[in-house]
Motif scaffolding. Sequence first.
Motif: not given
Length: 258
Positions: A87-91, A93-111
């Motif tokens: 859960r700390p890692v998930r939280d 990651l969400h803070r990082i991608i929200e902090g990247h606004m207004p630019y797109p950001a996504v977390v992906v698995r391999a491939y």
Amino acid sequence: MTTTFGPELQRWRGSRRLSQLELAARAGTTQRHLSFVESGRSRPGRAMVLRLAESMQLTLRERNELLLSAGYAPVYPESALDEPALRPVRDALHRIIEGHMPYPAVVVRAYGDVVAANEAMSVLTDGAAPWLLKPPVNVLRLALHPEGMAPRVRNLDAWGRHVIDSLVRLRALRGHTPELDEFIAELGSYVPPAAPGPDHLGFAVPLRLTYGDGELRLLTTLTSFATAVDVTLAELHLEAFLPADDATVEALRKRAGG
């Protein structure tokens, strides 16, 4: 006990284009010992297997597989992303991608399978077929499919080949699998052939995306967990899109409302 370690070690060493002497030097052993290990005349200890895997820069999943081939239990856990321990890692990651606004950001698995995305990713997915947006969304298929982003990508030939080439390079390092081979062939069928011209930029290919009456120009950055000791975390990547010109900055800020 019979193991498949020798052939597996040879296969990985070959994919890295390393001689026995080079790998032995990296792993702190001798070419003679490595030759004995590959031929099955000597069984390596677990520590040696891990040193060899690290010397070849194998992923955590591949290191576990190499350990199994030598008759040892895996040492790196593979947790489900929704487990409480992560859960700390998930939280984060969400803070990082929200902090990247207004630019797109996504977390992906391999491939390319999407784990999380910020609201600005909708600027990329506008107009995509609903079936491409149903979980599990694959961002690479979405990007190149004729019913996804492709009709809006003005440099689909160059940018699409850039995306596919990154998978081809990964396959060269990780080895062929039927699933990856089929996926690369599928993506390749969506992209027109491209012949590099005098303005070819190689790896630095910006995404040129139709937006309203204009165009967004975006560069991508990839971030991974360099110190992860869990297979799941080690296979996650953060892909962030950055504006390549002032017009894109202004358009995305205006879209976000300020």
